[in-house]
Design an enzyme around this catalytic site. Sequence first.
Site, mmCIF file in Angstrom:
data_model
loop_
_atom_site.group_PDB
_atom_site.id
_atom_site.type_symbol
_atom_site.label_atom_id
_atom_site.label_comp_id
_atom_site.label_asym_id
_atom_site.label_seq_id
_atom_site.Cartn_x
_atom_site.Cartn_y
_atom_site.Cartn_z
ATOM 1 N N HIS A 88 6.209 -6.911 -8.603
ATOM 2 C CA HIS A 88 6.942 -5.961 -7.762
ATOM 3 C C HIS A 88 8.249 -6.552 -7.243
ATOM 4 O O HIS A 88 9.209 -5.828 -7.010
ATOM 5 C CB HIS A 88 6.059 -5.487 -6.611
ATOM 6 C CG HIS A 88 5.039 -4.489 -7.048
ATOM 7 N ND1 HIS A 88 4.522 -3.525 -6.230
ATOM 8 C CD2 HIS A 88 4.451 -4.289 -8.254
ATOM 9 C CE1 HIS A 88 3.644 -2.781 -6.897
ATOM 10 N NE2 HIS A 88 3.588 -3.246 -8.131
ATOM 11 N N HIS A 251 -2.627 -5.537 -16.149
ATOM 12 C CA HIS A 251 -3.873 -4.874 -15.758
ATOM 13 C C HIS A 251 -5.095 -5.508 -16.419
ATOM 14 O O HIS A 251 -6.196 -4.964 -16.329
ATOM 15 C CB HIS A 251 -3.765 -3.368 -16.026
ATOM 16 C CG HIS A 251 -2.777 -2.724 -15.093
ATOM 17 N ND1 HIS A 251 -2.378 -1.414 -15.180
ATOM 18 C CD2 HIS A 251 -2.083 -3.234 -14.030
ATOM 19 C CE1 HIS A 251 -1.496 -1.142 -14.231
ATOM 20 N NE2 HIS A 251 -1.295 -2.242 -13.520
HETATM 21 C C1 HEM Z 1 -2.281 -3.178 -9.542
HETATM 22 C C2 HEM Z 1 0.268 0.631 -11.053
HETATM 23 C C3 HEM Z 1 2.496 -2.122 -14.328
HETATM 24 C C4 HEM Z 1 0.198 -5.967 -12.567
HETATM 25 C C5 HEM Z 1 -1.754 -1.921 -9.650
HETATM 26 C C6 HEM Z 1 -2.112 -0.820 -8.819
HETATM 27 C C7 HEM Z 1 -1.404 0.241 -9.252
HETATM 28 C C8 HEM Z 1 -0.590 -0.175 -10.347
HETATM 29 C C9 HEM Z 1 -1.453 1.622 -8.670
HETATM 30 C C10 HEM Z 1 -3.103 -0.886 -7.695
HETATM 31 C C11 HEM Z 1 -2.564 -1.535 -6.448
HETATM 32 C C12 HEM Z 1 -3.653 -1.644 -5.431
HETATM 33 O O1 HEM Z 1 -4.183 -0.603 -5.068
HETATM 34 O O2 HEM Z 1 -3.965 -2.757 -5.029
HETATM 35 C C13 HEM Z 1 1.055 0.226 -12.108
HETATM 36 C C14 HEM Z 1 1.907 1.085 -12.890
HETATM 37 C C15 HEM Z 1 2.527 0.321 -13.816
HETATM 38 C C16 HEM Z 1 2.065 -1.033 -13.606
HETATM 39 C C17 HEM Z 1 2.082 2.566 -12.677
HETATM 40 C C18 HEM Z 1 3.502 0.725 -14.873
HETATM 41 C C19 HEM Z 1 3.428 1.849 -15.538
HETATM 42 C C20 HEM Z 1 2.125 -3.415 -14.060
HETATM 43 C C21 HEM Z 1 2.718 -4.566 -14.654
HETATM 44 C C22 HEM Z 1 2.077 -5.650 -14.156
HETATM 45 C C23 HEM Z 1 1.083 -5.169 -13.246
HETATM 46 C C24 HEM Z 1 3.867 -4.536 -15.664
HETATM 47 C C25 HEM Z 1 2.312 -7.097 -14.434
HETATM 48 C C26 HEM Z 1 2.750 -7.574 -15.561
HETATM 49 C C27 HEM Z 1 -0.751 -5.515 -11.671
HETATM 50 C C28 HEM Z 1 -1.803 -6.337 -11.101
HETATM 51 C C29 HEM Z 1 -2.514 -5.526 -10.234
HETATM 52 C C30 HEM Z 1 -1.903 -4.227 -10.298
HETATM 53 C C31 HEM Z 1 -2.052 -7.810 -11.393
HETATM 54 C C32 HEM Z 1 -3.768 -5.910 -9.442
HETATM 55 C C33 HEM Z 1 -3.425 -6.372 -8.061
HETATM 56 C C34 HEM Z 1 -4.649 -6.773 -7.280
HETATM 57 O O3 HEM Z 1 -5.721 -6.919 -7.841
HETATM 58 O O4 HEM Z 1 -4.512 -6.946 -6.072
HETATM 59 N N1 HEM Z 1 -0.807 -1.508 -10.574
HETATM 60 N N2 HEM Z 1 1.173 -1.043 -12.577
HETATM 61 N N3 HEM Z 1 1.154 -3.811 -13.192
HETATM 62 N N4 HEM Z 1 -0.869 -4.253 -11.203
HETATM 63 FE FE1 HEM Z 1 0.100 -2.637 -11.942
#
Ligand code: HEM
Length: 688
Positions: A88, A251
């Site tokens: 982010h 993810h």
């Molecule tokens: C978590 C959306 C792309 C890494 C999340 C969450 C959402 C989200 C809604 C949940 C946040 C929460 O409730 O804690 C998206 C969308 C993406 C995207 C819409 C693009 C279309 C990415 C990318 C990465 C990433 C490119 C890294 C390369 C993560 C990680 C989590 C996460 C590691 C887990 C965080 C945790 O466990 O606390 N994402 N994401 N995301 N995202 Fe994405």
Amino acid sequence: MKFGLSALVLATLAIPALSSCPYLESLTPERQLSLKQDNPHTSHKVPAELADLHSVKSDIVSLLHSSDPKWPSDYGNYGPFFVRLAWHCSGSYRTSDGRGGCDGGRQRFDPERSWDDNTNLDKARALLAPIKEKYGLTLSWGDLFVLAGTTAIEDMGGPILGFCAGRQDDDDGSASLPLGPTAEQEILAPCETNGECEEPLGTTTVGLIYVNPEGPMGEPDADRSAPQVRDTFGRMAMNDTETVALIGGGHAFGKTHGACPSGPGLPPNQDEENPWSGECGTGVGVDAFTSGFEGPWTTQPTQFDNEYFKSLLGFKWDSWIGPGGHNQWQVRKEQNVTAPTGPAADGDGTQEIMMLTSDVSLTRDPEYLKLVKEFAGDLEEFENQFKHAWYKLTSRDMGPITRCEGDMVPEVQEFQYPLPETPSAKDLVDFEEVRGSVEKLLSENDVGAELSKLAWSCGSTFRETDYLGGCNGARIRFSPGKDWKVNEGADIALSALQSVKDEFREKLSWSDLIVLGGTVALEKAGGKKMKFCGGRTDAADGSGWDYLEPKIDGSIKDDSKVLIDAIAKMGLTAGEYVALLGAQHSLGNLGGEYEGAWTSNTKVLDNEYFLNVMNLDYGLYNEAQYKAEGEDIYALKTDMLVKQIPELAAKAFDFAADESLFLDVLANAWENFFNADRFDIEGREAEY
Ligand code: HEM
């Protein structure tokens, strides 16, 4: 002071001061012309030395496997949380104007810290604070955020290409104001319907990093989500392969948080004391509310693998309203199909895997689907693509590799638009001899205005937001730059310089020659003697100029807010810009399709341009340009904007009243601006 309007604060990143020039240092003392030290742009905190990054990494690894009761780690591992933090912080980068990205560490400040997408990341930053404190100024917040995410990936078994350190922290979040949601963004890049925002914004939804995870405008429509994903990742310079690798790699880790529908509480800009207090149960751990979705993507959320892709393909997915009250997707309940489960975040029980609409969208687009299949079947290829895409994601806003520091910097990447290495000072031509040849050329040919314009066209693509552009590389010789309308006539100046290039051959780069050609042309026309630092090298093609076509081109459509923004992006003060523009508009004709000249003596560099602009009455002459009433003096829309924008007019007025002031400001601005892209010679300077 940086240039800005009260209604439109256009703070930007800053050009670091040049500390030394190997070429100049190699000269005898009397020939040595040290570069100006007091660069007005410098506002960053540049640590005198860089922390031992290996030691920082081992501190991060210890933190990863801990758990603070104030914000307990999921699965006993803060890794996924830090990956999201780094993503982010970096993912706000946009190619349209080079703004955003983790350099500056502005996620600590508003507007970014209060974005919906950054919910609860204040806790991640707080967890990292002791490490920041331990290393002090030798470690920037920006470097720490990216290194924390990168180390977490590695620690969870993911592939890593390396780490480019050297981010410099901003003092506040003002450079992110144009990203929104702010009044500044409304002025510069209004978005009629939040959810369908277009470029120059980097996202369809202001306040989110890219797209609405729930689907377009919150609809769980995976078919329509895919084009949004492509559009928004494209605005960050990511192609399909990079996009799918990043989303699937990201993810592979962690989970979404939305324990109940009550919400996360108020963001920091509304509740500074207890931001995002969490309104479900205890508010932390399994009760946390971040995005309002709930569940992990994979059964091993602290282990890098390609299970995400396998699950996308291996199950049918249905949308439903999850416990947090949002549309999310679950494995279709069919006979003989059991949804996979992983451990619950607190280790007590299990939890089914889930997907977001934006995840499912990757199976609805034929190109994305191909990649999902490829990555599901070929872990090695996925790892290779992911590590490159992650490095690009987190380092794209750092500009050329010459800005990367530390001992973990991988080999130069395509997105860094590599230039040949700077030759050592002893291998460079004697630039006094080149000066002599250019002077001779100018005394035999009337090309002073052309040489000065060529240098300006070559250098003025520089943007300090992401350190792209500038004359180093001399990319103006290639498409796309040479074809831009604003560069019409560049070929004449290049042919004029050919004889000098032939004289010194490979010891003299085109980029040094173009800059020196413009410098000598201005000096010969009446400018002060300017310092010149040689050592630029030439690019093999024009790819580094992909996003840099000037938005101000002198045409009638030029507009004040675009001009102000362009000046801010170049990192110039109002006075510097007006002086540089005045120099260009003192010499030669309007050129191209336009008629006439700005001044009565087009071969002399004096302050007549400013006297004309500030004193004469101009009116529209035709649909493209202006003419002064009763005078044989012409102007472009840009000149009229200088007259109209009070901050620019104030400087033009000063220069009209004081020619010597103009020539002084010009000389300083020219020297600094043409070295703003010389990261090859920049030293590390202690500053606070
Ligand atoms: C978590 C959306 C792309 C890494 C999340 C969450 C959402 C989200 C809604 C949940 C946040 C929460 O409730 O804690 C998206 C969308 C993406 C995207 C819409 C693009 C279309 C990415 C990318 C990465 C990433 C490119 C890294 C390369 C993560 C990680 C989590 C996460 C590691 C887990 C965080 C945790 O466990 O606390 N994402 N994401 N995301 N995202 Fe994405």
